[in-house]
Scaffold this active site. Structure first.
Site, PDB file in Angstrom:
ATOM      1  N   SER A 112       0.837  -1.213   0.000  1.00  0.00           N
ATOM      2  CA  SER A 112       0.000   0.000   0.000  1.00  0.00           C
ATOM      3  C   SER A 112       0.867   1.256   0.000  1.00  0.00           C
ATOM      4  CB  SER A 112      -0.880   0.048   1.243  1.00  0.00           C
ATOM      5  OG  SER A 112      -1.903  -0.886   1.139  1.00  0.00           O
ATOM      6  N   HIS A 127      -7.961   3.849   5.915  1.00  0.00           N
ATOM      7  CA  HIS A 127      -7.016   3.583   4.826  1.00  0.00           C
ATOM      8  C   HIS A 127      -6.438   4.905   4.286  1.00  0.00           C
ATOM      9  CE1 HIS A 127      -4.988   1.224   1.837  1.00  0.00           C
ATOM     10  NE2 HIS A 127      -5.598   1.848   0.836  1.00  0.00           N
ATOM     11  N   SER A 143      -0.408  -8.446   4.980  1.00  0.00           N
ATOM     12  CA  SER A 143       0.233  -8.942   3.744  1.00  0.00           C
ATOM     13  C   SER A 143       1.638  -9.457   4.015  1.00  0.00           C
ATOM     14  CB  SER A 143       0.302  -7.784   2.740  1.00  0.00           C
ATOM     15  OG  SER A 143       1.198  -6.800   3.203  1.00  0.00           O
ATOM     16  N   TYR A 192      -7.246 -11.463   1.818  1.00  0.00           N
ATOM     17  CA  TYR A 192      -8.575 -10.986   2.227  1.00  0.00           C
ATOM     18  C   TYR A 192      -9.448 -10.562   1.051  1.00  0.00           C
ATOM     19  CZ  TYR A 192      -6.698  -6.220   1.768  1.00  0.00           C
ATOM     20  OH  TYR A 192      -6.125  -5.081   1.286  1.00  0.00           O
ATOM     21  N   GLU A 193      -8.853 -10.455  -0.160  1.00  0.00           N
ATOM     22  CA  GLU A 193      -9.678 -10.106  -1.311  1.00  0.00           C
ATOM     23  C   GLU A 193     -10.577 -11.278  -1.722  1.00  0.00           C
ATOM     24  OE1 GLU A 193      -7.745  -7.347  -4.345  1.00  0.00           O
ATOM     25  OE2 GLU A 193      -6.029  -7.948  -3.138  1.00  0.00           O
ATOM     26  N   ALA A 248       2.640  -1.386   4.099  1.00  0.00           N
ATOM     27  CA  ALA A 248       2.295  -0.358   5.084  1.00  0.00           C
ATOM     28  C   ALA A 248       1.876  -1.122   6.336  1.00  0.00           C
ATOM     29  CB  ALA A 248       1.143   0.488   4.572  1.00  0.00           C
ATOM     30  N   ASN A 284       0.778   4.302  10.877  1.00  0.00           N
ATOM     31  CA  ASN A 284      -0.133   4.690  11.965  1.00  0.00           C
ATOM     32  C   ASN A 284       0.283   3.965  13.234  1.00  0.00           C
ATOM     33  OD1 ASN A 284      -1.379   2.426  10.106  1.00  0.00           O
ATOM     34  ND2 ASN A 284      -2.113   2.008  12.183  1.00  0.00           N
TER      35      ASN A 284
HETATM   36  N1  HPA Z   1      -3.230  -2.820  10.828  1.00  0.00           N
HETATM   37  C1  HPA Z   1      -3.272  -3.647   9.762  1.00  0.00           C
HETATM   38  N2  HPA Z   1      -2.841  -3.303   8.566  1.00  0.00           N
HETATM   39  C2  HPA Z   1      -2.324  -2.081   8.421  1.00  0.00           C
HETATM   40  C3  HPA Z   1      -2.238  -1.166   9.476  1.00  0.00           C
HETATM   41  C4  HPA Z   1      -2.721  -1.562  10.761  1.00  0.00           C
HETATM   42  O1  HPA Z   1      -2.691  -0.815  11.746  1.00  0.00           O
HETATM   43  N3  HPA Z   1      -1.678  -0.039   8.986  1.00  0.00           N
HETATM   44  C5  HPA Z   1      -1.419  -0.272   7.671  1.00  0.00           C
HETATM   45  N4  HPA Z   1      -1.804  -1.507   7.323  1.00  0.00           N
END
Ligand code: HPA
Length: 295
Positions: A50, A267, A232, A105-106, A133, A255
């Protein structure tokens, strides 16, 4: 034709036909890419998670193929995943860049997740960098940080190697004691120093998704030894390692994981954090390719 969610096998959760990788489709995908690019001899691969797709700007692009042209790969259904296979070059190294990934998950099974690894293996790639990410669980992992993956925890509850054994993925019971290559980690350290990037390290846990975690799950994952969480990377990394490729994993922390702050997770937050971190993602990869060319 029945939908992937119909049929008598659907009532047996761990024996669904679409759980396992379909070798015939893998071969069709390979034949297609070889047919389009008969001269491609990539030695490196890069799977963009991502928000990572724009790192392609650190490379010279030769050609690209839209994912929906490649049998079985399909189009990523997630914002921030471009959906193109790019044939690019950097420091003389032909590189296959997968701009965007397919996820478990898709709901389309393991075949689309496995195709990039299968293509790389058969086109001659020996080294693959898998990116994502992730949410930071460990206190010092803050949005915008880059984290080198030292090891992983598979919490997806499934695995692309479940099913009939295909020797392309190595032995029936592949060793996983060092999925993320030690020499490559050293190269990443050197590249980070040259790029003036404060590269953190940690253990990445892959959850099933597509939901973000609850605060209780994050507390549990911390106790289990996870430093960052995502949805992932683990499937491709374990497949690539089993198939004999050298694997490096990089997370962009986008995050604080659920419950660490009071903010709900979105997202949009993930994609805007990767956008902000893009300059250092690009310089790190440029330095890394330079570093790898000295090997
Ligand atoms: N959790 C799961 N997947 C993610 C997160 C998260 O906090 N941040 C980016 N992808």
């Amino acid at each position: 034709m029945g939908s992937p969610r119909s049929g008598p096998w659907y009532t047996k959760p761990f024996c669904r036909k679409d759980d396992t990788v379909d070798s015939a489709i893998l071969d069709k995908a390979l034949k297609y890419v070889r047919g389009q690019w008969p001269k491609a001899k990539p030695s490196f691969g890069l799977i963009c998670g991502s928000g990572w797709s724009d790192v392609v700007a650190a490379f010279r692009v030769k050609e690209f193929i839209a994912y929906d042209q490649i049998p079985g790969l399909g189009t990523p259904g997630v914002a921030g995943h471009a959906g193109r296979l790019v044939w690019a070059v950097n420091k003389g190294h032909d590189t296959f860049i997968f701009q965007g990934r397919r996820h478990w998950y898709e709901g389309e099974g393991w075949t689309p997740v496995a195709i990039p690894v299968y293509l790389m293996k058969h086109m001659g790639v020996t080294t693959v960098v898998v990116t994502n990410a992730a949410g930071g669980i460990r206190k010092d992992l803050k949005p915008g940080d880059l984290m080198l993956i030292e090891d992983h925890i598979n919490f997806i509850g499934n695995n692309p190697l479940v099913g009939r054994h295909n020797p392309v993925w190595g032995p029936r019971f592949p060793d996983q004691s060092c999925v993320y290559d030690a020499k490559l980690r050293l190269a990443a350290e050197k590249a980070a120093k040259k790029a003036h990037v404060n590269l953190k390290h940690g253990v990445y846990l892959a959850a099933t998704g597509p939901v973000y975690e609850t605060p209780a799950e994050i507390r549990a994952y911390r106790i289990l030894g996870a430093d960052a969480v995502g949805m992932s990377t683990v499937p491709e990394s374990l497949l690539a390692h089993a198939a004999g490729l050298r694997v490096m994993g990089l997370s962009c922390i986008t995050n604080f994981a659920s419950g660490i702050t009071k903010e709900p997770l979105t997202h949009d937050e993930v994609t805007s954090a990767t956008r902000a971190a893009m300059p250092k993602m690009k310089t790190l990869l440029s330095e890394l390719w330079k570093e790898l060319s000295h090997e």
